[in-house]
Design a protein around this motif. Sequence first.
Motif, PDB file in Angstrom:
ATOM      1  N   HIS A 180     -26.690 -11.977  -0.617  1.00  0.00           N
ATOM      2  CA  HIS A 180     -27.113 -11.560  -1.955  1.00  0.00           C
ATOM      3  C   HIS A 180     -28.641 -11.489  -2.024  1.00  0.00           C
ATOM      4  O   HIS A 180     -29.205 -10.530  -2.569  1.00  0.00           O
ATOM      5  N   THR A 181     -29.316 -12.480  -1.443  1.00  0.00           N
ATOM      6  CA  THR A 181     -30.782 -12.509  -1.430  1.00  0.00           C
ATOM      7  C   THR A 181     -31.347 -11.301  -0.690  1.00  0.00           C
ATOM      8  O   THR A 181     -32.303 -10.669  -1.158  1.00  0.00           O
ATOM      9  N   GLU A 182     -30.764 -10.965   0.451  1.00  0.00           N
ATOM     10  CA  GLU A 182     -31.220  -9.791   1.199  1.00  0.00           C
ATOM     11  C   GLU A 182     -31.019  -8.516   0.390  1.00  0.00           C
ATOM     12  O   GLU A 182     -31.858  -7.613   0.408  1.00  0.00           O
ATOM     13  N   TRP A 183     -29.901  -8.451  -0.329  1.00  0.00           N
ATOM     14  CA  TRP A 183     -29.602  -7.285  -1.173  1.00  0.00           C
ATOM     15  C   TRP A 183     -30.657  -7.127  -2.252  1.00  0.00           C
ATOM     16  O   TRP A 183     -31.216  -6.043  -2.428  1.00  0.00           O
ATOM     17  N   PHE A 184     -30.962  -8.209  -2.994  1.00  0.00           N
ATOM     18  CA  PHE A 184     -31.925  -8.013  -4.078  1.00  0.00           C
ATOM     19  C   PHE A 184     -33.336  -7.823  -3.558  1.00  0.00           C
ATOM     20  O   PHE A 184     -34.126  -7.089  -4.148  1.00  0.00           O
ATOM     21  N   LYS A 185     -33.686  -8.405  -2.412  1.00  0.00           N
ATOM     22  CA  LYS A 185     -35.016  -8.154  -1.823  1.00  0.00           C
ATOM     23  C   LYS A 185     -35.161  -6.684  -1.442  1.00  0.00           C
ATOM     24  O   LYS A 185     -36.211  -6.076  -1.664  1.00  0.00           O
TER      25      LYS A 185
END
Length: 99
Positions: free
Chosen positions: A24-29
Amino acid sequence: MYIINITVNADLPVEKHEKMFVEHTEWFKKHFEAGKFLMLGPYTDTDAHAGVIFAHTDSREELQSILEEDCYYPNFAKYEIREFAPKLISTKLPELAGK
């Protein structure tokens, strides 16, 4: 412009959430760096795994496509999407990051 409230399902096991949160963190970054997500962060007034994203896309369809890339979508979180037109934007926003 859009405000997206994301709340992870309360019944998602902790181990699964921790693994998924990395994705999820990679997606929003990715979408922050692309300029589609303008501001985002977790809610700090709840124990729920929840947060908000301020986004700007060319269309609601583009936003929907971006949301569908999230590992929580559609079965592991609730996504509430609101469209709005900002009328005033403070120049202090950059100073508030992380506060």
